[in-house]
Write a protein that holds these residues in place. Structure first.
Motif, PDB file in Angstrom:
ATOM      1  N   PRO A  90       0.783  -1.230   0.000  1.00 12.00           N
ATOM      2  CA  PRO A  90       0.000   0.000   0.000  1.00 12.00           C
ATOM      3  C   PRO A  90       0.823   1.291   0.000  1.00 12.00           C
ATOM      4  CG  PRO A  90      -1.051  -1.591   1.426  1.00 12.00           C
ATOM      5  CD  PRO A  90       0.260  -2.200   0.997  1.00 12.00           C
ATOM      6  N   THR A  91       2.016   1.269   0.572  1.00 10.14           N
ATOM      7  CA  THR A  91       2.842   2.478   0.561  1.00 10.14           C
ATOM      8  C   THR A  91       3.546   2.696  -0.774  1.00 10.14           C
ATOM      9  OG1 THR A  91       4.704   1.242   1.502  1.00 10.14           O
ATOM     10  CG2 THR A  91       3.269   2.420   3.051  1.00 10.14           C
ATOM     11  N   ASN A  92       3.441   1.710  -1.683  1.00 13.40           N
ATOM     12  CA  ASN A  92       4.029   1.807  -3.030  1.00 13.40           C
ATOM     13  C   ASN A  92       5.547   1.908  -3.037  1.00 13.40           C
ATOM     14  OD1 ASN A  92       1.516   1.757  -4.324  1.00 13.40           O
ATOM     15  ND2 ASN A  92       1.262   3.960  -4.072  1.00 13.40           N
ATOM     16  N   ARG A  93       6.176   1.360  -2.026  1.00 13.53           N
ATOM     17  CA  ARG A  93       7.634   1.455  -1.996  1.00 13.53           C
ATOM     18  C   ARG A  93       8.223   0.357  -1.126  1.00 13.53           C
ATOM     19  NH1 ARG A  93       9.795   3.634   2.739  1.00 13.53           N
ATOM     20  NH2 ARG A  93       8.285   4.583   4.172  1.00 13.53           N
ATOM     21  N   VAL A  94       9.531   0.190  -1.256  1.00 15.60           N
ATOM     22  CA  VAL A  94      10.305  -0.653  -0.344  1.00 15.60           C
ATOM     23  C   VAL A  94      10.759   0.225   0.805  1.00 15.60           C
ATOM     24  CG1 VAL A  94      12.416  -2.017  -0.094  1.00 15.60           C
ATOM     25  CG2 VAL A  94      11.039  -2.221  -2.169  1.00 15.60           C
ATOM     26  N   GLY A  95      10.562  -0.236   2.025  1.00 17.61           N
ATOM     27  CA  GLY A  95      10.950   0.553   3.187  1.00 17.61           C
ATOM     28  C   GLY A  95      12.453   0.621   3.362  1.00 17.61           C
ATOM     29  N   ALA A  96      12.893   1.586   4.140  1.00 18.06           N
ATOM     30  CA  ALA A  96      14.315   1.777   4.421  1.00 18.06           C
ATOM     31  C   ALA A  96      14.730   0.981   5.651  1.00 18.06           C
ATOM     32  CB  ALA A  96      14.626   3.259   4.636  1.00 18.06           C
ATOM     33  N   ALA A  97      15.964   0.490   5.628  1.00 18.53           N
ATOM     34  CA  ALA A  97      16.478  -0.260   6.781  1.00 18.53           C
ATOM     35  C   ALA A  97      16.437   0.590   8.047  1.00 18.53           C
ATOM     36  CB  ALA A  97      17.908  -0.711   6.495  1.00 18.53           C
ATOM     37  N   GLU A  98      16.585   1.889   7.882  1.00 14.87           N
ATOM     38  CA  GLU A  98      16.558   2.789   9.042  1.00 14.87           C
ATOM     39  C   GLU A  98      15.207   2.784   9.746  1.00 14.87           C
ATOM     40  OE1 GLU A  98      19.957   3.537   6.665  1.00 14.87           O
ATOM     41  OE2 GLU A  98      17.834   3.501   6.064  1.00 14.87           O
TER      42      GLU A  98
ATOM     43  N   ILE B 234       5.191  -7.195  15.658  1.00 20.15           N
ATOM     44  CA  ILE B 234       4.841  -5.893  15.097  1.00 20.15           C
ATOM     45  C   ILE B 234       5.113  -5.889  13.596  1.00 20.15           C
ATOM     46  CG2 ILE B 234       5.228  -3.416  15.250  1.00 20.15           C
ATOM     47  CD1 ILE B 234       6.449  -3.975  18.065  1.00 20.15           C
ATOM     48  N   PRO B 235       4.077  -5.820  12.767  1.00 18.19           N
ATOM     49  CA  PRO B 235       4.298  -5.805  11.323  1.00 18.19           C
ATOM     50  C   PRO B 235       4.931  -4.490  10.883  1.00 18.19           C
ATOM     51  CG  PRO B 235       2.030  -6.427  11.855  1.00 18.19           C
ATOM     52  CD  PRO B 235       2.636  -5.837  13.086  1.00 18.19           C
ATOM     53  N   LEU B 236       5.922  -4.595  10.040  1.00 18.15           N
ATOM     54  CA  LEU B 236       6.535  -3.410   9.417  1.00 18.15           C
ATOM     55  C   LEU B 236       6.713  -3.773   7.944  1.00 18.15           C
ATOM     56  CD1 LEU B 236       7.730  -0.581   9.887  1.00 18.15           C
ATOM     57  CD2 LEU B 236       9.948  -1.670  10.213  1.00 18.15           C
ATOM     58  N   ALA B 237       5.649  -3.565   7.179  1.00 17.96           N
ATOM     59  CA  ALA B 237       5.622  -4.069   5.814  1.00 17.96           C
ATOM     60  C   ALA B 237       4.841  -3.163   4.868  1.00 17.96           C
ATOM     61  CB  ALA B 237       5.042  -5.478   5.792  1.00 17.96           C
ATOM     62  N   GLY B 238       4.730  -1.900   5.204  1.00 14.41           N
ATOM     63  CA  GLY B 238       4.053  -0.960   4.335  1.00 14.41           C
ATOM     64  C   GLY B 238       2.590  -1.269   4.104  1.00 14.41           C
TER      65      GLY B 238
END
Length: 221
Positions: A183-191, A213-217
């Motif tokens: 949904p965020t239309n991007r690959v997240g940053a390692a930071e 805790i999901p962190l997957a956009g």
């Protein structure tokens, strides 16, 4: 206040570099685990050499094999569990006694959102990651009354060399896949993972227990 120490396993792979860097920026002393661990002896030796460990980051990863369930090879199945599930239990079991003695500690596992949603033709990988998440949920409840918080960051589509080397990130077909599925239309940053790990490790985070805790956009929502 005594400077806290974090042990980050497999610190040069997966989310290790970003988390270690962020912790050091916050004044946390970081002990970097080296090569991937598979045996109980390796995990115990790492913890013994580290000494005092206030924060354990169990950073364990293994690229998945893909294919239908009937094609899963027993050796590949065991490889995933021996690389991600067994060492998680070994390293936690080695570090918990000192945390119990001090009645203080943080355990953070970097896992995956894959088993939260499921991925066709990735049953073995989802099984191994699901085992990690289940372990952390139970561990969090077991240790909570002793002021030891155990939680997991279940991520996906986060930039890291283990799963997303440059040739994949530059691939037009992959980027189109991300746009269709994240949904965020991007690959997240390692930071972003590192910042969440920093919060879970902080002394302000005292009421978060056994959470995956999901962190997957939004992919796993």
């Amino acid at each position: 206040m005594t400077k806290r120490t974090a042990l980050v396993t497999c610190a040069e792979r997966y989310m290790g570099p970003a988390i270690a860097r962020r912790f050091e920026e916050l004044g946390i002393a970081v002990i970097r685990g080296g090569e991937p661990m598979k045996s109980q002896a390796e995990c115990e030796a790492l913890v013994a050499a580290a000494g005092r460990i206030d924060i354990l980051v169990a950073n364990l990863a293994e690229p998945p094999m893909t294919g239908p369930v009937e094609a899963i090879d027993n050796t590949d199945w065991r490889r995933l569990f021996e690389s991600m599930v067994d060492p998680l239990m070994y390293v936690v079991r080695a570090v918990v006694p000192q945390m119990r003695e001090r009645r203080s500690g943080r355990i953070i596992a970097v896992t995956s959102a894959a088993p939260l949603r499921g991925i066709p033709n990735n049953a073995a990988y989802c099984a191994a990651r699901g085992a990690q998440n289940g372990f952390i949920k139970a561990l969090g409840l077991e240790l909570a009354r002793e002021n030891i918080q155990a939680n997991a960051i279940a991520q996906n589509y986060i930039n890291n060399d283990t799963y997303y080397p440059d040739d994949i990130l530059d691939n037009a077909k992959f980027l189109e896949h991300v746009k269709r599925n994240v949904p965020t239309n991007r690959v997240g940053a390692a930071e972003e993972t590192a910042e969440l790990a920093a919060y879970l490790a902080s002394e302000r985070c005292n009421h978060m227990v056994g959470q995956i805790i999901p962190l997957a956009g939004g992919w796993a929502t």
